[in-house]
Design a protein around this motif. Structure first.
Motif, PDB file in Angstrom:
ATOM      1  N   TYR A 168       6.031   5.863  -7.123  1.00  0.00           N
ATOM      2  CA  TYR A 168       5.817   4.857  -8.151  1.00  0.00           C
ATOM      3  C   TYR A 168       6.503   5.346  -9.416  1.00  0.00           C
ATOM      4  O   TYR A 168       6.378   6.505  -9.768  1.00  0.00           O
ATOM      5  CB  TYR A 168       4.316   4.686  -8.420  1.00  0.00           C
ATOM      6  CG  TYR A 168       3.523   4.270  -7.206  1.00  0.00           C
ATOM      7  CD1 TYR A 168       3.275   2.932  -6.967  1.00  0.00           C
ATOM      8  CD2 TYR A 168       3.038   5.216  -6.303  1.00  0.00           C
ATOM      9  CE1 TYR A 168       2.549   2.536  -5.848  1.00  0.00           C
ATOM     10  CE2 TYR A 168       2.316   4.823  -5.181  1.00  0.00           C
ATOM     11  CZ  TYR A 168       2.078   3.485  -4.965  1.00  0.00           C
ATOM     12  OH  TYR A 168       1.365   3.085  -3.871  1.00  0.00           O
TER      13      TYR A 168
ATOM     14  N   GLU B  61      -3.417   5.488  -3.891  1.00  0.00           N
ATOM     15  CA  GLU B  61      -3.114   4.262  -4.631  1.00  0.00           C
ATOM     16  C   GLU B  61      -3.323   4.561  -6.117  1.00  0.00           C
ATOM     17  O   GLU B  61      -4.420   4.961  -6.511  1.00  0.00           O
ATOM     18  CB  GLU B  61      -4.048   3.124  -4.210  1.00  0.00           C
ATOM     19  CG  GLU B  61      -3.988   2.744  -2.749  1.00  0.00           C
ATOM     20  CD  GLU B  61      -2.666   2.130  -2.329  1.00  0.00           C
ATOM     21  OE1 GLU B  61      -1.965   1.551  -3.178  1.00  0.00           O
ATOM     22  OE2 GLU B  61      -2.346   2.223  -1.131  1.00  0.00           O
ATOM     23  N   PRO B  62      -2.298   4.390  -6.954  1.00  0.00           N
ATOM     24  CA  PRO B  62      -2.489   4.697  -8.370  1.00  0.00           C
ATOM     25  C   PRO B  62      -3.479   3.770  -9.050  1.00  0.00           C
ATOM     26  O   PRO B  62      -3.977   4.078 -10.108  1.00  0.00           O
ATOM     27  CB  PRO B  62      -1.087   4.547  -8.972  1.00  0.00           C
ATOM     28  CG  PRO B  62      -0.273   3.865  -7.968  1.00  0.00           C
ATOM     29  CD  PRO B  62      -0.940   3.996  -6.648  1.00  0.00           C
TER      30      PRO B  62
ATOM     31  N   THR C 288       4.351  11.142   2.486  1.00  0.00           N
ATOM     32  CA  THR C 288       4.141   9.747   2.095  1.00  0.00           C
ATOM     33  C   THR C 288       5.487   9.047   2.021  1.00  0.00           C
ATOM     34  O   THR C 288       6.483   9.666   1.684  1.00  0.00           O
ATOM     35  CB  THR C 288       3.414   9.639   0.741  1.00  0.00           C
ATOM     36  OG1 THR C 288       3.217   8.258   0.424  1.00  0.00           O
ATOM     37  CG2 THR C 288       4.170  10.323  -0.376  1.00  0.00           C
TER      38      THR C 288
ATOM     39  N   HIS D  74       9.721   2.488  -1.382  1.00  0.00           N
ATOM     40  CA  HIS D  74       9.212   2.930  -0.088  1.00  0.00           C
ATOM     41  C   HIS D  74      10.349   3.290   0.857  1.00  0.00           C
ATOM     42  O   HIS D  74      11.365   2.601   0.905  1.00  0.00           O
ATOM     43  CB  HIS D  74       8.373   1.828   0.570  1.00  0.00           C
ATOM     44  CG  HIS D  74       7.090   1.565  -0.127  1.00  0.00           C
ATOM     45  ND1 HIS D  74       5.881   1.972   0.372  1.00  0.00           N
ATOM     46  CD2 HIS D  74       6.824   0.939  -1.297  1.00  0.00           C
ATOM     47  CE1 HIS D  74       4.922   1.602  -0.462  1.00  0.00           C
ATOM     48  NE2 HIS D  74       5.472   0.974  -1.479  1.00  0.00           N
TER      49      HIS D  74
ATOM     50  N   TRP E 158      -1.471  -0.728 -11.598  1.00  0.00           N
ATOM     51  CA  TRP E 158      -0.683   0.362 -12.175  1.00  0.00           C
ATOM     52  C   TRP E 158       0.593  -0.139 -12.840  1.00  0.00           C
ATOM     53  O   TRP E 158       1.237   0.586 -13.594  1.00  0.00           O
ATOM     54  CB  TRP E 158      -0.327   1.399 -11.100  1.00  0.00           C
ATOM     55  CG  TRP E 158       0.577   0.844 -10.043  1.00  0.00           C
ATOM     56  CD1 TRP E 158       0.211   0.184  -8.906  1.00  0.00           C
ATOM     57  CD2 TRP E 158       1.992   0.858 -10.053  1.00  0.00           C
ATOM     58  NE1 TRP E 158       1.308  -0.216  -8.211  1.00  0.00           N
ATOM     59  CE2 TRP E 158       2.430   0.187  -8.897  1.00  0.00           C
ATOM     60  CE3 TRP E 158       2.957   1.369 -10.919  1.00  0.00           C
ATOM     61  CZ2 TRP E 158       3.771   0.014  -8.585  1.00  0.00           C
ATOM     62  CZ3 TRP E 158       4.287   1.188 -10.612  1.00  0.00           C
ATOM     63  CH2 TRP E 158       4.683   0.521  -9.438  1.00  0.00           C
TER      64      TRP E 158
ATOM     65  N   GLN F 193       7.873   0.291  -7.399  1.00  0.00           N
ATOM     66  CA  GLN F 193       7.248   0.961  -6.256  1.00  0.00           C
ATOM     67  C   GLN F 193       8.317   1.013  -5.172  1.00  0.00           C
ATOM     68  O   GLN F 193       8.786  -0.020  -4.713  1.00  0.00           O
ATOM     69  CB  GLN F 193       6.045   0.135  -5.825  1.00  0.00           C
ATOM     70  CG  GLN F 193       5.272   0.658  -4.678  1.00  0.00           C
ATOM     71  CD  GLN F 193       4.048  -0.213  -4.396  1.00  0.00           C
ATOM     72  OE1 GLN F 193       3.657  -1.058  -5.188  1.00  0.00           O
ATOM     73  NE2 GLN F 193       3.442   0.001  -3.246  1.00  0.00           N
TER      74      GLN F 193
ATOM     75  N   SER G  50       6.198   6.692  -0.151  1.00  0.00           N
ATOM     76  CA  SER G  50       6.310   5.935  -1.395  1.00  0.00           C
ATOM     77  C   SER G  50       6.296   6.790  -2.662  1.00  0.00           C
ATOM     78  O   SER G  50       5.734   7.873  -2.691  1.00  0.00           O
ATOM     79  CB  SER G  50       5.182   4.904  -1.491  1.00  0.00           C
ATOM     80  OG  SER G  50       3.931   5.551  -1.509  1.00  0.00           O
TER      81      SER G  50
ATOM     82  N   TYR H 116       0.836  -1.205   0.000  1.00  0.00           N
ATOM     83  CA  TYR H 116       0.000   0.000   0.000  1.00  0.00           C
ATOM     84  C   TYR H 116       0.864   1.246   0.000  1.00  0.00           C
ATOM     85  O   TYR H 116       1.986   1.246   0.507  1.00  0.00           O
ATOM     86  CB  TYR H 116      -0.936  -0.007   1.212  1.00  0.00           C
ATOM     87  CG  TYR H 116      -1.965  -1.099   1.118  1.00  0.00           C
ATOM     88  CD1 TYR H 116      -3.101  -0.930   0.341  1.00  0.00           C
ATOM     89  CD2 TYR H 116      -1.782  -2.307   1.775  1.00  0.00           C
ATOM     90  CE1 TYR H 116      -4.044  -1.943   0.241  1.00  0.00           C
ATOM     91  CE2 TYR H 116      -2.720  -3.321   1.681  1.00  0.00           C
ATOM     92  CZ  TYR H 116      -3.849  -3.134   0.905  1.00  0.00           C
ATOM     93  OH  TYR H 116      -4.767  -4.126   0.787  1.00  0.00           O
ATOM     94  N   ARG H 117       0.366   2.341  -0.511  1.00  0.00           N
ATOM     95  CA  ARG H 117       1.126   3.579  -0.673  1.00  0.00           C
ATOM     96  C   ARG H 117       1.614   4.139   0.652  1.00  0.00           C
ATOM     97  O   ARG H 117       2.619   4.822   0.698  1.00  0.00           O
ATOM     98  CB  ARG H 117       0.306   4.613  -1.408  1.00  0.00           C
ATOM     99  CG  ARG H 117      -0.959   5.007  -0.642  1.00  0.00           C
ATOM    100  CD  ARG H 117      -1.135   6.498  -0.578  1.00  0.00           C
ATOM    101  NE  ARG H 117      -2.248   6.802   0.280  1.00  0.00           N
ATOM    102  CZ  ARG H 117      -2.124   7.441   1.414  1.00  0.00           C
ATOM    103  NH1 ARG H 117      -0.968   7.847   1.848  1.00  0.00           N
ATOM    104  NH2 ARG H 117      -3.183   7.694   2.150  1.00  0.00           N
ATOM    105  N   ASP H 118       0.933   3.849   1.754  1.00  0.00           N
ATOM    106  CA  ASP H 118       1.356   4.392   3.045  1.00  0.00           C
ATOM    107  C   ASP H 118       2.117   3.367   3.885  1.00  0.00           C
ATOM    108  O   ASP H 118       2.447   3.618   5.033  1.00  0.00           O
ATOM    109  CB  ASP H 118       0.166   4.929   3.826  1.00  0.00           C
ATOM    110  CG  ASP H 118      -0.934   3.901   4.050  1.00  0.00           C
ATOM    111  OD1 ASP H 118      -0.850   2.794   3.493  1.00  0.00           O
ATOM    112  OD2 ASP H 118      -1.880   4.217   4.785  1.00  0.00           O
TER     113      ASP H 118
ATOM    114  N   GLY I 154       3.365   8.800  -3.936  1.00  0.00           N
ATOM    115  CA  GLY I 154       2.372   7.906  -3.344  1.00  0.00           C
ATOM    116  C   GLY I 154       1.372   8.605  -2.447  1.00  0.00           C
ATOM    117  O   GLY I 154       1.235   8.249  -1.279  1.00  0.00           O
TER     118      GLY I 154
END
Length: 181
Positions: free
Chosen positions: A179, A116-117, A175, A76, A136, A74, A177, A37-39, A113
């Motif tokens: 992408y 969520e794309p 954030t 992080h 994505w 992706q 993250s 997940y983006r977070d 991020g």
């Protein structure tokens, strides 16, 4: 080609890499196939070393197809307030001499991020019968709204490494993250 594809990467702190929507490598982001997940922060820190990590991905003919392909990464950080985040990757065909298929300083599409794309929240690792991927990361995903800039992409408040695109003001404290495609 039946020759190996190699992902040569420097990253801070974790990443998940996809080719044509299929996960091919990850570091510090949990078990293979687990949705990131983006977070979600990276599970560990990865100090940037002078040498890149080379990850064998398997025969090229099992991962890429004739025509267009997409490599998606992706990346992080271990914390949202860490002052560096790096996504730097080369995709190399292991022949003599080695051939760069994608270089870290090529133009990359990127997306901080902040959401969520994919536009949805689905844990593909939990749902039975669904491929463990991120929408994505597939070839047909509409990334026309994403920015484009030469890589590497990340954030850096100091001079740890040269960046092509520095997203410090958009990512730091907001954030963990980014992408890239």
């Amino acid at each position: 080609s039946t020759n190996q594809l190699l992902l040569v990467t420097r990253y801070n702190d974790g990443f998940i890499a996809f080719i044509n929507g299929v996960e091919v490598a990850r570091r510090n982001m949990g078990n293979p196939g687990m949705f990131g997940y983006r977070d979600q922060t990276a599970f560990n820190t990865n100090g940037i070393s002078a040498t890149a990590e080379t990850i064998p991905l398997g025969p090229a003919n099992g991962l890429i197809v004739h025509g267009n392909n997409v490599i998606a990464i992706q990346t992080h950080n271990q914390a949202i307030n860490a002052n560096n985040l790096l996504s730097k990757a080369d995709l190399i065909l292991d022949v003599m001499p080695q051939t760069k298929v994608v270089a870290h300083n090529y133009p990359w599409k990127y997306f901080p991020g902040l959401a969520e794309p994919s536009g949805g929240v689905i844990d593909h690792g939990v749902l039975a019968g669904i491929l463990a991927t991120a929408s994505w990361a597939v070839l047909g995903f509409n990334d026309s709204a994403w920015e484009v800039g030469n890589g590497p992409v990340g954030i850096d408040s100091g001079s740890d490494y040269p960046l092509g695109v520095n997203l410090y003001s958009e990512v730091y404290g907001v954030t963990p993250s980014i992408y890239t495609r």
